[in-house]
Design a protein around this motif. Structure first.
Motif, PDB file in Angstrom:
ATOM      1  N   PHE A  52       0.801  -1.218   0.000  1.00  0.00           N
ATOM      2  CA  PHE A  52       0.000   0.000   0.000  1.00  0.00           C
ATOM      3  C   PHE A  52       0.837   1.275   0.000  1.00  0.00           C
ATOM      4  O   PHE A  52       0.292   2.370   0.106  1.00  0.00           O
ATOM      5  N   ALA A  53       2.163   1.127  -0.118  1.00  0.00           N
ATOM      6  CA  ALA A  53       3.044   2.298  -0.137  1.00  0.00           C
ATOM      7  C   ALA A  53       2.933   3.021  -1.474  1.00  0.00           C
ATOM      8  O   ALA A  53       2.510   2.450  -2.485  1.00  0.00           O
ATOM      9  N   ASP A  54       3.313   4.283  -1.457  1.00  0.00           N
ATOM     10  CA  ASP A  54       3.361   5.070  -2.683  1.00  0.00           C
ATOM     11  C   ASP A  54       4.269   4.362  -3.681  1.00  0.00           C
ATOM     12  O   ASP A  54       5.390   3.980  -3.355  1.00  0.00           O
ATOM     13  N   GLU A  55       3.804   4.169  -4.902  1.00  0.00           N
ATOM     14  CA  GLU A  55       4.548   3.401  -5.897  1.00  0.00           C
ATOM     15  C   GLU A  55       5.873   4.046  -6.291  1.00  0.00           C
ATOM     16  O   GLU A  55       6.835   3.357  -6.612  1.00  0.00           O
ATOM     17  N   SER A  56       5.954   5.357  -6.252  1.00  0.00           N
ATOM     18  CA  SER A  56       7.188   6.022  -6.676  1.00  0.00           C
ATOM     19  C   SER A  56       8.286   5.955  -5.621  1.00  0.00           C
ATOM     20  O   SER A  56       9.465   5.929  -5.950  1.00  0.00           O
TER      21      SER A  56
ATOM     22  N   GLU B 108       1.403   4.616   3.138  1.00  0.00           N
ATOM     23  CA  GLU B 108       0.205   5.189   2.529  1.00  0.00           C
ATOM     24  C   GLU B 108       0.524   5.675   1.122  1.00  0.00           C
ATOM     25  O   GLU B 108       1.651   6.006   0.799  1.00  0.00           O
ATOM     26  N   SER B 109      -0.502   5.664   0.312  1.00  0.00           N
ATOM     27  CA  SER B 109      -0.432   6.215  -1.028  1.00  0.00           C
ATOM     28  C   SER B 109      -1.503   7.288  -1.126  1.00  0.00           C
ATOM     29  O   SER B 109      -2.700   6.970  -1.157  1.00  0.00           O
ATOM     30  N   ILE B 110      -1.074   8.516  -1.145  1.00  0.00           N
ATOM     31  CA  ILE B 110      -2.016   9.631  -1.216  1.00  0.00           C
ATOM     32  C   ILE B 110      -2.752   9.625  -2.553  1.00  0.00           C
ATOM     33  O   ILE B 110      -3.938   9.920  -2.628  1.00  0.00           O
TER      34      ILE B 110
ATOM     35  N   GLY C 110      -5.329   6.891  -2.217  1.00  0.00           N
ATOM     36  CA  GLY C 110      -6.120   6.950  -0.993  1.00  0.00           C
ATOM     37  C   GLY C 110      -6.142   5.649  -0.220  1.00  0.00           C
ATOM     38  O   GLY C 110      -7.165   5.251   0.327  1.00  0.00           O
ATOM     39  N   ARG C 111      -5.015   4.982  -0.160  1.00  0.00           N
ATOM     40  CA  ARG C 111      -4.954   3.713   0.553  1.00  0.00           C
ATOM     41  C   ARG C 111      -3.814   3.753   1.577  1.00  0.00           C
ATOM     42  O   ARG C 111      -2.846   4.499   1.421  1.00  0.00           O
ATOM     43  N   SER C 112      -3.936   2.942   2.605  1.00  0.00           N
ATOM     44  CA  SER C 112      -2.895   2.896   3.633  1.00  0.00           C
ATOM     45  C   SER C 112      -2.912   1.527   4.305  1.00  0.00           C
ATOM     46  O   SER C 112      -3.872   0.766   4.167  1.00  0.00           O
ATOM     47  N   ALA C 113      -1.839   1.243   5.044  1.00  0.00           N
ATOM     48  CA  ALA C 113      -1.736  -0.025   5.768  1.00  0.00           C
ATOM     49  C   ALA C 113      -1.005   0.209   7.078  1.00  0.00           C
ATOM     50  O   ALA C 113      -0.188   1.127   7.198  1.00  0.00           O
ATOM     51  N   LYS C 114      -1.328  -0.644   8.049  1.00  0.00           N
ATOM     52  CA  LYS C 114      -0.690  -0.543   9.357  1.00  0.00           C
ATOM     53  C   LYS C 114      -0.526  -1.948   9.919  1.00  0.00           C
ATOM     54  O   LYS C 114      -1.447  -2.767   9.853  1.00  0.00           O
TER      55      LYS C 114
END
Length: 98
Positions: free
Chosen positions: A18-22, A40-42, A45-49
């Motif tokens: 779920f991290a930002d791809e870049s 998170e990926s702004i 709009g997704r995130s993980a914990k």
């Protein structure tokens, strides 16, 4: 701080999806006796914990890493530790902690 390498690498892999791809950045936080991994990926709009329980209580700390580089370092450290222990003891042994 001792953490089970397999658990840590698995948590990193789950969170990094779920991290930002870049950037592939994940954040590691130590809060009391918890190691918290987040990403998170702004854009999407997704995130993980993920929370990992630690045996001891530590001062709060926060740092970010590129997930694939952190996983690579942990894998190499685990392999090196296993080789060193096999050389010292003369026995083959699996050490699952980082």
């Amino acid at each position: 701080m001792r953490v089970n390498c397999n658990d840590l690498i698995a948590a990193i892999n789950r969170v990094s999806i779920f991290a930002d791809e870049s950037s592939s950045m994940i954040k590691l936080q130590i809060v009391n006796n918890n190691l918290i991994l987040t990403s998170e990926s702004i854009d999407y709009g997704r995130s993980a914990k993920e929370d990992l329980f630690l045996d001891e209580v530590f001062d709060n700390f926060e740092i970010g890493f590129k997930s694939n580089l952190l996983t690579e370092v942990l894998e190499k450290h685990r392999i090196r530790t296993m080789r060193d222990q096999s050389f010292i003891t003369g026995k083959s042994r699996v050490d699952r902690s980082c």
